[in-house]
Design a protein around this motif. Sequence first.
Motif, PDB file in Angstrom:
ATOM      1  N   MET A   1       0.831  -1.209   0.000  1.00  0.00           N
ATOM      2  CA  MET A   1       0.000   0.000   0.000  1.00  0.00           C
ATOM      3  C   MET A   1       0.858   1.248   0.000  1.00  0.00           C
ATOM      4  O   MET A   1       0.577   2.208  -0.724  1.00  0.00           O
ATOM      5  N   ILE A   2       1.910   1.249   0.793  1.00  0.00           N
ATOM      6  CA  ILE A   2       2.798   2.419   0.852  1.00  0.00           C
ATOM      7  C   ILE A   2       3.518   2.599  -0.482  1.00  0.00           C
ATOM      8  O   ILE A   2       3.631   3.725  -0.987  1.00  0.00           O
ATOM      9  N   ALA A   3       3.970   1.493  -1.083  1.00  0.00           N
ATOM     10  CA  ALA A   3       4.633   1.585  -2.398  1.00  0.00           C
ATOM     11  C   ALA A   3       3.664   2.123  -3.446  1.00  0.00           C
ATOM     12  O   ALA A   3       4.039   2.964  -4.275  1.00  0.00           O
ATOM     13  N   GLY A   4       2.441   1.669  -3.418  1.00  0.00           N
ATOM     14  CA  GLY A   4       1.443   2.155  -4.362  1.00  0.00           C
ATOM     15  C   GLY A   4       1.137   3.625  -4.170  1.00  0.00           C
ATOM     16  O   GLY A   4       0.992   4.372  -5.145  1.00  0.00           O
ATOM     17  N   MET A   5       1.050   4.066  -2.926  1.00  0.00           N
ATOM     18  CA  MET A   5       0.786   5.480  -2.650  1.00  0.00           C
ATOM     19  C   MET A   5       1.973   6.333  -3.086  1.00  0.00           C
ATOM     20  O   MET A   5       1.785   7.445  -3.606  1.00  0.00           O
ATOM     21  N   ALA A   6       3.183   5.843  -2.878  1.00  0.00           N
ATOM     22  CA  ALA A   6       4.378   6.616  -3.239  1.00  0.00           C
ATOM     23  C   ALA A   6       4.540   6.731  -4.760  1.00  0.00           C
ATOM     24  O   ALA A   6       5.047   7.739  -5.249  1.00  0.00           O
ATOM     25  N   SER A   7       4.106   5.710  -5.498  1.00  0.00           N
ATOM     26  CA  SER A   7       4.277   5.739  -6.943  1.00  0.00           C
ATOM     27  C   SER A   7       3.154   6.491  -7.650  1.00  0.00           C
ATOM     28  O   SER A   7       3.284   6.825  -8.813  1.00  0.00           O
ATOM     29  N   GLY A   8       2.052   6.713  -6.945  1.00  0.00           N
ATOM     30  CA  GLY A   8       0.883   7.355  -7.566  1.00  0.00           C
ATOM     31  C   GLY A   8       0.983   8.805  -7.504  1.00  0.00           C
ATOM     32  O   GLY A   8       0.833   9.720  -8.130  1.00  0.00           O
TER      33      GLY A   8
END
Length: 83
Positions: free
Chosen positions: A76-83
Amino acid sequence: MPSDTLSVALPRERLVFAVKWGASAVQIMGYTATGFGWTPWNIYLFLVGVVGWFAVGALWNDKALMLVHLVALAAMIAGMASG
């Protein structure tokens, strides 16, 4: 003494009970938010729920429960950081 054991175990059991059900309720709210398209609130709710369930795994010393929620949190954190 048995009474000493009970006095130590009961507050911990109450804590686990509260965190477990609180995290479950928050995750259900996250599913609801996703269903209604309420972004980014759905992600915030899921983050709280995942952290709560990770805490339950730590309190239970359940490595599988901790691993699943740690991986979910990282994703979830990786997805938020890449978005």
